[in-house]
Each structure stands twice: as structure tokens, then as C-alpha cells.
Scaffold this active site. Structure first.
Site, PDB file in Angstrom:
ATOM      1  N   ALA A 177      81.995  66.664  37.897  1.00  0.00           N
ATOM      2  CA  ALA A 177      81.618  67.653  38.813  1.00  0.00           C
ATOM      3  C   ALA A 177      82.433  66.931  40.636  1.00  0.00           C
ATOM      4  CB  ALA A 177      79.930  66.352  39.238  1.00  0.00           C
ATOM      5  N   LYS A 178      83.047  68.332  40.363  1.00  0.00           N
ATOM      6  CA  LYS A 178      84.096  68.893  41.159  1.00  0.00           C
ATOM      7  C   LYS A 178      83.138  68.840  42.435  1.00  0.00           C
ATOM      8  CE  LYS A 178      87.770  71.375  42.218  1.00  0.00           C
ATOM      9  NZ  LYS A 178      87.323  72.487  43.295  1.00  0.00           N
TER      10      LYS A 178
END
Ligand code: FBP
Length: 263
Positions: A177-178
């Protein structure tokens, strides 16, 4: 085993992705601070730094420039994107398939932006489903640019929003997850907990001083984050190598920001 452990886009379980898609997302004015970086070759050259585990680009840049860098750089193919000229409710359309990324671009991983909270959320979740399933069937890690955004969201870096962004990435099957930096180590810890087995990396954001940036990266690492996916804070520096040297120390060697910058 986590798909990232075995992937070239991680080094000792950590990752530093250089995002080079802002020509599409923000336009050429983003390059004005250091005009040489408008040339994708310059960006790929910077991407050969040992701290960098992948360079994230759109299909067009990958097709034209990546063949010369295949031996030195890992490719994260960004499969959707939107321009700054689009004024509608946030939506990032798919412009490349996973199959094309594997077969034609030689990608090591894929990335996809999801704007949870947008009126287009259902469509984006459906698009992501297809990307995620195809990527996993082909053993390719999936990075979600998890950016809650839309009419109802006034502050997209609040701790609860970032923890939610990280959780959405887990629930929808992303490996990484960015997310944007929520402002403190404590808030990042919440996001990392919310993400479960999905790894969390910090999105760079607009340019700040070397020390401020490195301190936020240090906080992310202390919070249990996996690293960074950064664009402007590298490209908009006169000497990106110096910052990458310092990032290498903070991300892979566990040094503090202050110590890394002194060296
Ligand atoms: P930055 O480090 O420059 O923020 O780049 C990371 C990134 O996710 C890029 O991949 C993308 O171009 C940009 O941010 C999009 O950010 P935003 O939608 O907030 O303008």
C-alpha cells in the site's frame, strides 16, 4: 511467503520505488526545478542507484526507454493514470493490462491508483480486481497507490484516512500500500497495523528540505513501514544521488535521518 520477499523490487525486505509518472499526473511544469529530469533517460540513470529497488513509469516511457535499462533497473509498470487537466471527480483509467506489462514491457511488478471515496470508487475497485487477480496468477507483486480522494474528503492525510487507505489495500489484495505520510510515526504505526500482511510504503509528496524528508522516512521505518515510493523529493533535487545515499542508510541500514545526512 509474501510476494515481495521473493521479488526483485525488494532488498532485504525493504523497498524504494522511484515514481516517474508525474509527467502524466502533474505535467511538465513539475520538472522545471531540474529540467534535465524531463528526459526519462536521466531518470532511469538515477534509478540505477543501489538504493532504488524499482522505477515506476507509465507504459509509453517503459516502451521507449526501459529496454536500455533492463539489466540495471527493475520495472514497476503503472497501469493507470490521470492528467492534471481532468477536473472531474477523481478517476484514474486503466491504460495498460497486466499481460502487456509482463509480455511486452518486462515488468517486475505492477502499480495501480485507487481513489477510495470518489464517486467512481465502484468502477476503480472493479478495475483493481482484474489487475490484482491477473498479477497474482502471474506471480507479480501489486502496489496500490491508495489515495482516498473525492468530494466528501476534506483532509486526505488525516491518521484515520491513511489507516483506512492502508486497510483498503489489504482488503482488496494489494501486496504493497502506497499511502501519504499521516504526519507522525504514531499515525503511521496505525496504518501499518491496519494493513496487516500488506506492506506499507510512504508516498513522497511535494518537495521539502532534505532533513524534513529523511525524518519522515525514518518515522515510517520506525513505524514498521517497508520503505518509500518517491518522485518529486528525488527528481526536484540538484543532487538526487546525495539524497539517495542518505535514504539508503535510513531505509536499509536503520540509521537516523540526522546521522545519514551528516555523512
Ligand atoms: P511524489 O513523491 O512526487 O508525490 O510522487 C508519488 C506519486 O504517487 C506519483 O506516482 C504521482 O505522480 C504523484 O505522486 C501523484 O500525486 P498526487 O495525485 O497527490 O498529485
Amino acid at each position: 511467503m509474501h510476494p515481495l520477499s521473493d521479488s526483485p523490487i525488494s532488498r532485504d525486505g525493504k523497498t524504494l520505488i522511484l515514481a516517474m509518472d508525474h509527467g502524466l499526473e502533474h505535467g511538465p511544469s513539475d520538472f522545471e526545478a531540474v529540467p534535465e529530469t524531463l528526459d526519462p533517460e536521466t531518470a532511469f540513470e538515477i534509478g540505477t542507484h543501489p538504493a532504488v529497488t524499482a522505477v515506476a513509469v507509465q507504459k509509453g516511457i517503459a516502451e521507449q526507454y526501459y529496454p536500455s535499462y533492463e539489466d540495471d533497473v527493475n520495472l514497476l509498470a503503472k497501469l493507470n493514470g490521470t492528467s492534471n487537466l481532468w477536473m472531474g471527480e477523481p478517476y484514474s483509467p486503466k491504460n495498460c493490462t497486466v499481460e502487456y506489462a509482463i509480455e511486452e514491457l518486462n515488468a517486475d511488478a505492477v502499480g495501480y491508483t485507487v481513489y477510495s471515496g470518489s464517486n467512481h470508487e465502484p468502477r476503480m475497485y472493479e478495475d483493481f480486481r482484474e489487475i490484482q487477480e491477473t498479477a497474482h496468477r502471474n506471480d507479480l507483486p501489486v502496489v496500490m497507490w491508495s489515495y482516498p480522494r473525492g468530494q466528501g474528503l476534506k483532509n486526505d492525510t488525516k491518521p484515520e484516512v491513511i489507516a483506512y487507505a492502508a486497510r483498503i489495500a489489504l482488503e482488496l489484495g494489494a501486496d504493497v500500500a502506497k499511502v501519504k505520510y499521516p504526519g507522525s510515526q504514531e499515525a503511521m504505526e496505525w496504518a501499518v497495523r491496519a494493513a496487516g500482511g500488506t506492506r506499507v510504503v510512504m508516498s513522497g509528496g511535494s518537495k521539502v528540505s532534505d532533513l524534513e524528508f529523511l525524518r519522515s522516512v525514518e518515522a515510517v521505518m520506525n513505524a514498521g513501514g517497508t520503505g518509500l515510493a518517491v518522485g518529486r523529493n528525488v527528481w526536484q533535487r540538484e543532487d538526487p544521488t546525495r539524497l539517495l545515499d542518505a535514504l539508503e542508510k535510513v531505509i536499509y541500514e536503520g540509521e537516523t535521518a540526522d546521522a545519514a545526512i551528516e555523512e
